[in-house]
Enzyme design. Structure first.
Site, short mmCIF file in Angstrom:
data_model
loop_
_atom_site.label_atom_id
_atom_site.label_comp_id
_atom_site.label_asym_id
_atom_site.label_seq_id
_atom_site.Cartn_x
_atom_site.Cartn_y
_atom_site.Cartn_z
N ASN A 155 125.64 10.74 15.85
CA ASN A 155 124.92 9.48 16.08
C ASN A 155 124.51 9.36 17.55
O ASN A 155 125.27 9.70 18.46
CB ASN A 155 125.79 8.29 15.69
CG ASN A 155 125.89 8.15 14.18
OD1 ASN A 155 124.93 8.43 13.47
ND2 ASN A 155 127.05 7.71 13.70
N HIS A 156 123.28 8.86 17.78
CA HIS A 156 122.78 8.63 19.12
C HIS A 156 122.65 7.12 19.37
O HIS A 156 122.59 6.33 18.42
CB HIS A 156 121.40 9.29 19.28
CG HIS A 156 121.45 10.78 19.22
ND1 HIS A 156 120.60 11.58 19.96
CD2 HIS A 156 122.23 11.63 18.51
CE1 HIS A 156 120.85 12.85 19.71
NE2 HIS A 156 121.85 12.92 18.82
N GLN A 157 122.57 6.75 20.63
CA GLN A 157 122.40 5.36 20.99
C GLN A 157 121.05 4.86 20.46
O GLN A 157 120.00 5.44 20.73
CB GLN A 157 122.47 5.18 22.50
CG GLN A 157 122.44 3.73 22.95
CD GLN A 157 122.58 3.60 24.46
OE1 GLN A 157 122.60 4.59 25.17
NE2 GLN A 157 122.66 2.36 24.94
N THR B 93 116.64 7.54 22.51
CA THR B 93 117.88 7.99 21.84
C THR B 93 118.41 9.27 22.47
O THR B 93 119.46 9.77 22.04
CB THR B 93 117.62 8.24 20.34
OG1 THR B 93 116.60 9.24 20.20
CG2 THR B 93 117.22 6.95 19.63
#
Length: 422
Positions: free
Chosen positions: A287-289, A295
Site C-alpha cells: 500500500n502507498h500513501q 503516491t
C-alpha cells in the site's frame, strides 16, 4: 524434529559394530526397534526391550502385545515400575519426561545382545524416512551365543579355518566353497534400502512405526515433493501457521509479497488449511500513501531525503488472518488485512479484499459471497466443536463424522459429542 542416535553393540571388537541413525522424534519405540533391526541386519526372531541399564529395577519399554503382555524376566523384578508400551510411546514423549542421553536396547533374552544408545544431537530436520548415516561392522548371526559366542566364532574362522569347529561354523553360516564370513562387512546404501522398504511395508498401519501424522515433516505425501506442510518451512517470525496446513507448492514465503519488517504486520493462518498452488498473500507493504498529491514512496528510495509518513497517513490494514480448515483455490490473491473465518472456501482466481465469514464460499474479482456452506445451526456446532484443536487420536475418531455427507446425522453426532464433553 529429529534425533541423531549412535547405537553400538556391547562386547564386540575388531571391528566394533555400530550404526549412527537419524530418527523422527515422533517415532515410537517399537518403530525404533524395527529401525535397529533393519540397520544392523537382525531378523526379528526374538523379544526386545529398552531400559536405562540392562536388567536394573528402573523403567522398561517393551512390546506389551507379545507373550500375553509379559516379556522375559518381568516377573523376577516385582518392584520394577509398570512397563511402558513401546507401540504407543514416542521417543520425543519419553525423552521430554526423562531427559537422558544414554539408554540400552536389549534384543534376544538368551544371547543378550546389548545395544548402547547415545542421543548425540537433536535437529529440526524433518524426515520422510529414518536413515543410517554411518556405521561399522557386520551384524552377528542370530543365535550364535551372544557377544562371547560371536567373538569366539570370528577367532576360529580366522585363526583355525581348517579346524572342525571352523567347518561347523561354515556349515551353520551356509558358506559355500570359497566364501568367507567378513566381520567388517557394512554397506550404507543397502542398509538404507532395507530401512526404506520396511517403512513402506509397514506404513499402512501407522501405529507400527508411529508413523503418526507428523506436523514437523515437510513433505507429507509419500513420493510427492510438490505438496508441503507450511509450518516447518517458515522462517519469518511474522508468518504464523498452524499444524497440518499444507501448500500445493514449495517455498511458501515467496508467495507472501510486500511483507516488510518496518510495517510490523503479520500473516496468521490456522490449522488444517488447504492452500492451492499460485495463491498469493499481499501484505501492507504494497500500500502507498493515498491522501497526498503523489503516491510515490520517496522515503524508501536511496538518495531521497523525504521523511516517512506516519502510520496514520498510510493505508495500513493490520494483520491478515486465515482461520482453520480453510480451502483457498488456485491462483487466489488475499489482500492486506483480510480476515477469513474457519471453514471458508475461496474460489479459484479470486481477489479477496474484504472479510469472509466462517463456512462461507466466495469467488470472483472482487470476491463475492456465493453462499454459506451450511445452515446457521451446523456452522454454530462446528465452531463449538473446533475439531482442529483436538489431539491426533481424537481427530482420528472424528474423521468418519468430518467426511460424512449426511449433514443431518452430522448435526446429531456433534450435539452428542458436545453434550458428553459438558
Amino acid at each position: 524434529m529429529t534425533y541423531q542416535l549412535k547405537i553400538q553393540l556391547r562386547g564386540i571388537t575388531k571391528p566394533p559394530v555400530w550404526r549412527r541413525l537419524l530418527v523422527p522424534a515422533e517415532c515410537t519405540f517399537h518403530g525404533l526397534h524395527c529401525i535397529i533391526q533393519e540397520s544392523f541386519g537382525w531378523l526379528y526372531e526374538h523379544l526386545y526391550q529398552f531400559m536405562e541399564k540392562p536388567y536394573d529395577r528402573g523403567w522398561t519399554i517393551k512390546d506389551l502385545y507379545e507373550e500375553g503382555g509379559i516379556n522375559d524376566f518381568s516377573d523376577f523384578f516385582t518392584e520394577r515400575p509398570k512397563p511402558i508400551d513401546s507401540r504407543t510411546t514416542t521417543i520425543r514423549e519419553f525423552l521430554n519426561e526423562n531427559p537422558i542421553k544414554k539408554f540400552t536396547y536389549i534384543y534376544d533374552f538368551g544371547d543378550d545382545w546389548f545395544h548402547d544408545i547415545t542421543v548425540e544431537a537433536e535437529t529440526e530436520e524433518a524426515l520422510i524416512y529414518p536413515r543410517c548415516i554411518a556405521g561399522k561392522g557386520a551384524c552377528p548371526p542370530e543365535d550364535c551365543g551372544g557377544s562371547w559366542g560371536y567373538e569366539n566364532m570370528k577367532m576360529v574362522l580366522l585363526e583355525a579355518p581348517k579346524s572342525n569347529d571352523a567347518k561347523m561354523y561354515r556349515k551353520w553360516l551356509e558358506l559355500g566353497r570359497g566364501e568367507v564370513f567378513n566381520p567388517k562387512a557394512f554397506n550404507l546404501d543397502e542398509t538404507n534400502r532395507h530401512i526404506r522398504a520396511m517403512i513402506d511395508c509397514m506404513r499402512e498401519n501407522t501405529k507400527e512405526l508411529n508413523m503418526q501424522p507428523n506436523p514437523d515433516t515437510i513433505f507429507p505425501v509419500k513420493g510427492c515433493e510438490t505438496v508441503t506442510y507450511v509450518k516447518p518451512t517458515v522462517k519469518n517470525p511474522n508468518i504464523i501457521v498452524g499444524e497440518f496446513t499444507y501448500f500445493s507448492d514449495t517455498d511458501f514465503e515467496k508467495h507472501v509479497l510486500h511483507h516488510y519488517d518496518f510495517n510490523g504486520d503479520r500473516l496468521i493462518i490456522g490449522k488444517f488449511c488447504q492452500i492451492a498452488s499460485g495463491v498469493t498473500f499481499i501484505m501492507n507493504g504494497a500500500n502507498h500513501q493515498m491522501n497526498a498529491a503523489s503516491t510515490y514512496p520517496f522515503y524508501i528510495m536511496d538518495g531521497w531525503t523525504e521523511t516517512p509518513p506516519t502510520a496514520e497517513e498510510l493505508p495500513l490494514k493490520g494483520d491478515t488472518i486465515v482461520g482453520n480448515d480453510v480451502w483457498i483455490g488456485q491462483n487466489a490473491t488475499i489482500l492486506p488485512g483480510v480476515h477469513i473465518g474457519d471453514g471458508a472456501i475461496i474460489g479459484l482466481g479470486s481477489i479477496v479484499g474484504h472479510d469472509v465469514e466462517p463456512y462461507t464460499i466466495v469467488a470472483g474479482n472482487p470476491a463475492r459471497v456465493i453462499r454459506k456452506r451450511f445452515d446457521d445451526e451446523l456452522i454454530g456446532l462446528l465452531q463449538r466443536l473446533q475439531w482442529w484443536n483436538k489431539s491426533i487420536d481424537e481427530i482420528r475418531q472424528l474423521i468418519p463424522l468430518l467426511t460424512d455427507g449426511n449433514l443431518t446425522q452430522v448435526k446429531k453426532s456433534i450435539i452428542k459429542i458436545l453434550e458428553q464433553n459438558g
